[in-house]
Write a protein that holds these residues in place. Structure first.
Motif, PDB file in Angstrom:
ATOM      1  N   LYS A 139       0.859  -1.174   0.000  1.00  0.00           N
ATOM      2  CA  LYS A 139       0.000   0.000   0.000  1.00  0.00           C
ATOM      3  C   LYS A 139       0.900   1.232   0.000  1.00  0.00           C
ATOM      4  N   ALA A 141       2.361   4.961   0.080  1.00  0.00           N
ATOM      5  CA  ALA A 141       1.968   6.127   0.881  1.00  0.00           C
ATOM      6  C   ALA A 141       1.263   7.170   0.038  1.00  0.00           C
ATOM      7  N   ASN A 142       1.630   7.256  -1.257  1.00  0.00           N
ATOM      8  CA  ASN A 142       0.982   8.219  -2.139  1.00  0.00           C
ATOM      9  C   ASN A 142       1.216   7.823  -3.596  1.00  0.00           C
ATOM     10  N   THR A 143       0.642   8.587  -4.509  1.00  0.00           N
ATOM     11  CA  THR A 143       0.728   8.247  -5.934  1.00  0.00           C
ATOM     12  C   THR A 143       2.004   8.767  -6.596  1.00  0.00           C
ATOM     13  N   ASP A 144       2.855   9.437  -5.855  1.00  0.00           N
ATOM     14  CA  ASP A 144       4.126   9.907  -6.409  1.00  0.00           C
ATOM     15  C   ASP A 144       5.225   8.851  -6.324  1.00  0.00           C
ATOM     16  N   ARG A 159       3.502   2.051 -10.002  1.00  0.00           N
ATOM     17  CA  ARG A 159       3.080   3.251  -9.286  1.00  0.00           C
ATOM     18  C   ARG A 159       1.574   3.205  -9.124  1.00  0.00           C
ATOM     19  N   ASP A 189      -4.184   5.886  -8.044  1.00  0.00           N
ATOM     20  CA  ASP A 189      -5.255   6.383  -7.176  1.00  0.00           C
ATOM     21  C   ASP A 189      -4.765   6.323  -5.733  1.00  0.00           C
ATOM     22  N   SER A 190      -5.182   7.291  -4.932  1.00  0.00           N
ATOM     23  CA  SER A 190      -4.812   7.234  -3.519  1.00  0.00           C
ATOM     24  C   SER A 190      -5.490   6.028  -2.876  1.00  0.00           C
ATOM     25  N   ASN A 191      -4.891   5.517  -1.837  1.00  0.00           N
ATOM     26  CA  ASN A 191      -5.378   4.345  -1.108  1.00  0.00           C
ATOM     27  C   ASN A 191      -5.421   3.084  -1.959  1.00  0.00           C
ATOM     28  N   SER A 192      -4.553   2.986  -2.957  1.00  0.00           N
ATOM     29  CA  SER A 192      -4.454   1.775  -3.763  1.00  0.00           C
ATOM     30  C   SER A 192      -3.684   0.703  -3.001  1.00  0.00           C
TER      31      SER A 192
END
Length: 143
Positions: free
Chosen positions: A36, A38-41, A106, A109-112
């Motif tokens: 999971k 932490a972010n989409t970056d 990568r 979407d957030s929370n992927s």
């Protein structure tokens, strides 16, 4: 063996939804883990194995996955474009990555969340592990 997309399906009724993968043979699976970001970056690239196979299943959100033959990084071959796959939780697909490939991915979407299955123990996987810096080869979201 080649990279393969294993198609699942979804059944829905008044009780809810059921996603299933009746053609996904689990006999080779030794372990599994969840990623999971932490972010989409965050781009997790490049890691691969000569022998180990992995199966990626998007539990939630979506991911873009880049695949290249390991030879792209070991000098046997250079210049191929990566195979690019988009995994989305609502598409019920499992991406099978055979040995001999490196991957990068990568979350888009957030929370992927990505569920990963492996056919090797952690100890055997570590002995078959190849990692390369993201600077060695660009990651792309484009087909």
């Amino acid at each position: 063996m080649n990279v393969e997309l294993i198609q699942g399906n979804r059944f829905a009724d008044s009780r809810g939804e059921l996603d299933f993968f009746n053609s996904f043979d689990l006999t080779e699976i030794v372990r599994m883990y969840r990623i999971k970001p932490a972010n989409t970056d965050i781009i997790r690239a490049w890691q691969g194995h000569r022998q180990e196979e992995k199966w990626f299943y998007c539990l939630s959100g979506s991911f873009v996955v880049n695949l290249l033959p390991l030879s792209e990084f070991t000098g046997d071959s250079v210049g191929n474009s990566p195979q690019i796959y988009t995994l989305q939780a609502d598409l019920q697909q499992i991406l099978r990555i055979p040995g001999g490939y490196v991957n990068g991915f990568r979350a888009t979407d957030s929370n992927s969340e990505l569920l990963v299955f492996s056919n090797m123990t952690l100890e055997d996987s570590k002995a078959d592990d190849y990692r390369f810096d993201l600077k060695d080869r660009p990651f792309t979201d484009q087909y």
